[in-house]
Scaffold this active site. Structure first.
Site, PDB file in Angstrom:
ATOM      1  N   ARG A 176      44.456  55.728  22.440  1.00  0.00           N
ATOM      2  CA  ARG A 176      44.987  56.021  23.895  1.00  0.00           C
ATOM      3  C   ARG A 176      43.989  56.085  24.582  1.00  0.00           C
ATOM      4  O   ARG A 176      43.076  56.508  24.911  1.00  0.00           O
ATOM      5  CB  ARG A 176      45.146  57.470  23.583  1.00  0.00           C
ATOM      6  N   GLU A 210      47.700  53.241  32.021  1.00  0.00           N
ATOM      7  CA  GLU A 210      48.909  52.500  32.057  1.00  0.00           C
ATOM      8  C   GLU A 210      50.286  53.208  31.517  1.00  0.00           C
ATOM      9  O   GLU A 210      50.278  54.775  31.561  1.00  0.00           O
ATOM     10  CB  GLU A 210      48.809  52.557  30.275  1.00  0.00           C
ATOM     11  N   HIS A 230      47.854  47.140  25.092  1.00  0.00           N
ATOM     12  CA  HIS A 230      48.930  47.963  24.442  1.00  0.00           C
ATOM     13  C   HIS A 230      49.387  46.894  22.687  1.00  0.00           C
ATOM     14  O   HIS A 230      50.813  48.177  22.423  1.00  0.00           O
ATOM     15  CB  HIS A 230      49.643  49.006  24.521  1.00  0.00           C
TER      16      HIS A 230
END
EC number: 1.1.1.290
Length: 355
Positions: A206, A234, A251
């Site tokens: 993350r 992000e 991602h």
């Protein structure tokens, strides 16, 4: 039954079409109106499933085809009496293979280093334990830190010891902001000061686990090789940060065809349990066959010769860098890269090992 599903979920129609009308929606812009009369909602991590989205709806089930749950307001779901499920571990194998691919891209000689190379794994859950297994197949020494999990197969050490001893550090923790072991900004100025300057850092967990400002300062100071698949801010990524990274990807560390399909299958199974349907579908029946690279050859020899054919991480890096406009990668471009991503296959599809 009305089912609202993120338009980028894999194999949704195969698993769910027999149960009712499926409406495919853009996950990041999902509204209360979209789900008001739906009984089931199927999402990815881009959808914030919170009280404002789910209150006063017909929802009985929310399934998230993701490892993490930080985008789900679990308290609100349970308060509303809505059953929820996620897909813990669905793409863990893909992420483990991503990390090894990134390391070999940065330094192919790691295949020959055996226990001279120490991989430090922060977080020993679904991904971390698989990565440990795969790394040991290559002969690497593996050390790990996790306040909640110990693996018998590796050396379990403190966070500080891991930072000081590892030649590469790979992060595999959930994002948590409360408690003694909160992971938000786990990698801050203090953590970077403890890392050796030539230690590689990989974050495919993350984004906010790594404090971006501290990371930028660290790279400026040490010229550290850093691989990011996730970013603190992000989906917006600054050109300044991007230019400092050894590898950047949008991602997609877990974006294997098997991982995507496995995630949808896991929330399908939870859906069937909720509504009393028989579980009678398997994602494996939907996947095309692949060329066999591994079964008749040595693992290291195959990786040396075929790694970029199995997964071309350099192309993913080039694609995200090509999206820079006016000093940053914007949300729309980032989301398009993920939406149009050509799903790769896991090593096992080519006859290779899996954890």
């Amino acid at each position: 039954m009305k089912i609202v599903a993120d338009e980028n979920l894999a194999f949704t129609d195969y698993f769910f079409s027999e149960f009712g009308d499926i409406q495919h929606k853009a996950g990041r812009t999902l509204t209360h109106t979209d789900v008001q009369d739906a009984e089931a909602l199927l999402v990815r991590s881009v959808t914030a499933v919170n009280e404002s989205l789910i209150q006063n709806t017909a929802l009985k089930y929310v399934g998230s085809a993701t490892i993490g749950t930080d985008h789900l307001d679990i308290q609100a779901l349970e308060k509303q009496g809505i059953t929820w499920a996620n897909a813990a571990g669905c793409n863990a194998q893909a992420v483990a293979e991503y990390v090894i691919t990134a390391l070999l891209h940065l330094d192919a000689s790691l295949l020959e280093q055996q226990e001279k190379f120490t991989l430090g794994i922060v977080g020993l859950g679904n991904v971390g334990k698989r990565l440990a297994y795969m790394a040991q197949l290559l002969g690497w020494k593996v050390i790990g830190f996790d306040p909640f999990v110990q693996l018998d197969s590796i050396e379990n050490v403190s966070f500080q010891t891991l930072l000081q001893q590892a030649n590469a550090v790979s992060i595999h923790v959930p994002l948590t902001k409360k408690g003694e072991h909160a992971t938000y900004h786990l990698f801050d100025e203090k953590a970077f000061a403890a890392l050796q300057p030539n230690t590689i850092l990989i974050n495919s967990a993350r984004g906010p686990v790594v404090k971006e400002a501290a990371l930028i300062e660290d790279i400026q100071r040490t010229q550290r090789k850093v691989v990011l698949d996730v970013f603190e801010h992000e989906p917006v990524i600054s050109e300044e940060l991007l230019n400092m990274l050894a590898l950047a990807t949008p991602h997609i560390a877990g974006y294997s065809l098997e991982g995507k399909a496995r995630g949808t299958q896991m929330i399908y199974e939870a859906f069937c349990q909720k509504f009393g349907y028989d579980i009678n579908k398997r994602f494996e029946t939907q996947l095309p066959a692949c060329e066999d690279y591994f079964s008749r050859h040595d693992l290291k020899a195959v990786l040396k010769q075929k790694i970029s054919q199995i997964y071309d991480i350099a192309q993913d890096d080039a694609n995200i860098r090509a999206c820079v406009k006016e000093g940053k990668v914007e949300q729309k471009a980032f989301d398009l890269l993920r939406k149009n991503y050509p799903l790769r296959r896991e090593w096992a599809a080519h006859g290779g090992p899996q954890a």
